[in-house]
Design a protein around this motif. Structure first.
Motif, short mmCIF file in Angstrom:
data_model
loop_
_atom_site.label_atom_id
_atom_site.label_comp_id
_atom_site.label_asym_id
_atom_site.label_seq_id
_atom_site.Cartn_x
_atom_site.Cartn_y
_atom_site.Cartn_z
N PHE A 185 -17.37 -38.41 23.51
CA PHE A 185 -16.86 -38.75 24.85
C PHE A 185 -17.97 -39.38 25.70
O PHE A 185 -17.73 -40.36 26.42
CB PHE A 185 -16.31 -37.51 25.55
CG PHE A 185 -14.88 -37.20 25.20
CD1 PHE A 185 -13.85 -38.02 25.64
CD2 PHE A 185 -14.57 -36.08 24.44
CE1 PHE A 185 -12.53 -37.74 25.33
CE2 PHE A 185 -13.24 -35.79 24.12
CZ PHE A 185 -12.22 -36.62 24.56
N ILE A 186 -19.18 -38.83 25.61
CA ILE A 186 -20.30 -39.38 26.38
C ILE A 186 -20.63 -40.81 25.92
O ILE A 186 -20.86 -41.71 26.73
CB ILE A 186 -21.54 -38.47 26.24
CG1 ILE A 186 -21.30 -37.13 26.94
CG2 ILE A 186 -22.78 -39.15 26.81
CD1 ILE A 186 -22.40 -36.12 26.71
N THR A 187 -20.63 -41.02 24.61
CA THR A 187 -20.90 -42.36 24.06
C THR A 187 -19.86 -43.37 24.52
O THR A 187 -20.20 -44.51 24.87
CB THR A 187 -20.93 -42.30 22.52
OG1 THR A 187 -21.92 -41.36 22.10
CG2 THR A 187 -21.23 -43.67 21.93
N LEU A 188 -18.59 -42.96 24.54
CA LEU A 188 -17.53 -43.85 24.99
C LEU A 188 -17.70 -44.19 26.47
O LEU A 188 -17.55 -45.36 26.87
CB LEU A 188 -16.16 -43.21 24.75
CG LEU A 188 -14.94 -44.01 25.23
CD1 LEU A 188 -14.89 -45.38 24.55
CD2 LEU A 188 -13.65 -43.24 24.97
N ALA A 189 -18.02 -43.19 27.28
CA ALA A 189 -18.21 -43.44 28.72
C ALA A 189 -19.38 -44.40 28.94
O ALA A 189 -19.29 -45.32 29.79
CB ALA A 189 -18.47 -42.12 29.43
N SER A 193 -19.21 -48.16 30.59
CA SER A 193 -20.07 -48.50 31.73
C SER A 193 -20.91 -49.72 31.43
O SER A 193 -21.09 -50.60 32.28
CB SER A 193 -20.96 -47.30 32.07
OG SER A 193 -21.87 -47.61 33.09
N ASN A 194 -21.42 -49.80 30.21
CA ASN A 194 -22.23 -50.95 29.81
C ASN A 194 -21.41 -52.23 29.80
O ASN A 194 -21.88 -53.30 30.24
CB ASN A 194 -22.82 -50.70 28.42
CG ASN A 194 -23.63 -51.88 27.91
OD1 ASN A 194 -24.65 -52.23 28.47
ND2 ASN A 194 -23.15 -52.50 26.83
N MET A 195 -20.15 -52.14 29.34
CA MET A 195 -19.30 -53.33 29.31
C MET A 195 -19.00 -53.82 30.73
O MET A 195 -19.00 -55.03 31.00
CB MET A 195 -18.00 -53.04 28.57
CG MET A 195 -17.12 -54.28 28.39
SD MET A 195 -15.68 -54.01 27.35
CE MET A 195 -14.72 -52.93 28.43
N ALA A 196 -18.75 -52.88 31.66
CA ALA A 196 -18.51 -53.27 33.05
C ALA A 196 -19.74 -53.94 33.65
O ALA A 196 -19.64 -54.94 34.38
CB ALA A 196 -18.13 -52.04 33.86
N LYS A 214 -17.42 -54.78 21.30
CA LYS A 214 -17.56 -54.18 19.98
C LYS A 214 -18.12 -52.76 20.09
O LYS A 214 -17.71 -51.86 19.34
CB LYS A 214 -18.48 -55.03 19.11
CG LYS A 214 -17.83 -56.32 18.62
CD LYS A 214 -18.77 -57.12 17.73
CE LYS A 214 -18.12 -58.40 17.26
NZ LYS A 214 -19.03 -59.21 16.40
N LEU A 215 -19.05 -52.55 21.02
CA LEU A 215 -19.60 -51.21 21.22
C LEU A 215 -18.53 -50.24 21.72
O LEU A 215 -18.49 -49.08 21.29
CB LEU A 215 -20.77 -51.26 22.21
CG LEU A 215 -22.06 -51.91 21.71
CD1 LEU A 215 -23.09 -51.97 22.82
CD2 LEU A 215 -22.63 -51.13 20.51
N VAL A 216 -17.67 -50.72 22.62
CA VAL A 216 -16.57 -49.87 23.12
C VAL A 216 -15.60 -49.55 21.98
O VAL A 216 -15.16 -48.40 21.84
CB VAL A 216 -15.83 -50.57 24.28
CG1 VAL A 216 -14.59 -49.79 24.68
CG2 VAL A 216 -16.76 -50.73 25.47
N LEU A 221 -13.52 -45.51 17.96
CA LEU A 221 -13.34 -45.06 16.57
C LEU A 221 -14.12 -43.77 16.31
O LEU A 221 -13.61 -42.85 15.64
CB LEU A 221 -13.80 -46.16 15.61
CG LEU A 221 -12.94 -47.43 15.55
CD1 LEU A 221 -13.52 -48.41 14.53
CD2 LEU A 221 -11.50 -47.09 15.19
N GLN A 222 -15.34 -43.68 16.82
CA GLN A 222 -16.13 -42.47 16.64
C GLN A 222 -15.46 -41.27 17.32
O GLN A 222 -15.50 -40.15 16.78
CB GLN A 222 -17.53 -42.68 17.22
CG GLN A 222 -18.39 -43.63 16.40
CD GLN A 222 -19.71 -43.96 17.07
OE1 GLN A 222 -19.84 -43.85 18.29
NE2 GLN A 222 -20.70 -44.37 16.29
N LEU A 223 -14.84 -41.49 18.47
CA LEU A 223 -14.13 -40.40 19.14
C LEU A 223 -12.92 -39.95 18.33
O LEU A 223 -12.66 -38.74 18.19
CB LEU A 223 -13.68 -40.86 20.54
CG LEU A 223 -12.88 -39.84 21.35
CD1 LEU A 223 -13.66 -38.55 21.57
CD2 LEU A 223 -12.44 -40.43 22.69
N ILE A 224 -12.18 -40.91 17.78
CA ILE A 224 -11.02 -40.56 16.95
C ILE A 224 -11.46 -39.74 15.74
O ILE A 224 -10.83 -38.74 15.38
CB ILE A 224 -10.27 -41.84 16.50
CG1 ILE A 224 -9.64 -42.52 17.71
CG2 ILE A 224 -9.20 -41.51 15.46
CD1 ILE A 224 -9.06 -43.89 17.40
#
Length: 278
Positions: A185-189, A193-196, A214-216, A221-224
């Motif tokens: 969850f932290i990685t996704l957040a 944030s980085n994409m924004a 691509k990072l998002v 996928l990692q969260l799933i």
């Protein structure tokens, strides 16, 4: 009167040279087929090289075996409900595959604790994520160490009961899974944030925006993958979990997560090969 208009006619020799000859057309066709053959061969060699690099990774082989092991649970459920005697007779072979692949995974992971110890020793992050990663790698190392004890017990080198060792091992796996989900969850957040930020500062740079996307996508996928471990955790850690989460649900969830992990590792290997070729 006016002289007749002169018609320009190519000499017969020039006509013969410019006219397409069957031999020349055949040579061009053969050259085109040869180039296509070389292109196909290069494609096959590239896929083979990709696969070799993938199979050289311990986690790559482990995820393939994990897909087969958990998928076997779902296949057993399908065969048992099929009503087909032929499929039911194959259930024994499926169980043997599941058992053999499980032992193979333990062999692959025999020295896995060393990797987690190295990750903790060389960690450069600070703050809460670093603490969570330290807990994750610590419990992961203990989990794999007990997994090695279970393997030696299966081979009867150690005098322990493998099912009892397995129950102890999964207690550490619960903490590892909880940390893994939290970090996902932290990685996704962070990826969002980085994409924004990239869109605000480099909105015109399509390459930077695509890299952020691509990072998002990878973070999703990692969260799933992390969430698919929840049914596996409940089924393997308590009798209540076995009743609430049947084996086929646990198997399907584990197989889906493993297949996504395989695709993530495949993409990492592809990115590495692309970077080297560049």
């Amino acid at each position: 009167g006016r002289p007749p208009l002169l018609q320009t006619v190519a000499p017969p020799r020039l006509l013969r040279e410019t006219a397409p000859s069957p031999a020349r057309e055949a040579a061009k066709s053969e050259a085109g087929e040869e180039r296509q053959g070389q292109g196909r061969m290069e494609g096959v060699l590239a896929v083979n090289n990709h696969w070799v690099k993938y199979a050289a990774r311990v986690d790559g082989r482990d995820k393939i075996c994990r897909t087969v092991a958990y998928g076997s649970e779902f296949v057993l459920w399908l065969f048992s409900r099929s009503g087909n005697d032929v499929l039911r007779r194959w259930m024994k072979q499926v169980k043997n595959v599941k058992s053999g692949v499980g032992v193979a995974r333990k062999c692959f992971r025999f020295a896995a604790p060393l990797k987690d110890i190295d990750a903790v020793a060389h960690m450069k992050e600070r703050g809460t994520p670093a603490t969570m990663k330290t807990i994750l790698h610590t419990f992961n190392a203990i989990y794999y160490f007990i997994d090695s004890i279970e393997l030696l017990s299966i081979f009867q080198i150690l005098p322990y009961n493998p099912p009892e060792v397995k129950r102890i091992r999964y207690r550490f796996w619960v903490v590892k899974t909880a940390m893994n989900i939290s970090l996902a969850f932290i990685t996704l957040a962070r990826a969002k944030s980085n994409m924004a930020k990239v869109r605000r500062e480099n909105g015109g740079d399509r390459q930077a925006v695509e890299a952020a996307k691509k990072l998002v996508f990878k973070a999703y996928l990692q969260l799933i993958v992390a969430l698919t471990d929840i049914p596996v955790m409940f089924h393997n850690t308590s009798d209540w979990g076995k009743k609430k989460v049947p084996a086929h649900v646990m198997g399907a969830s584990g197989a889906v997560g493993s297949m996504i992990s395989c695709s993530l590792i495949w993409m990492e290997v592809g990115a590495s090969l692309k970077a080297k070729s560049a």
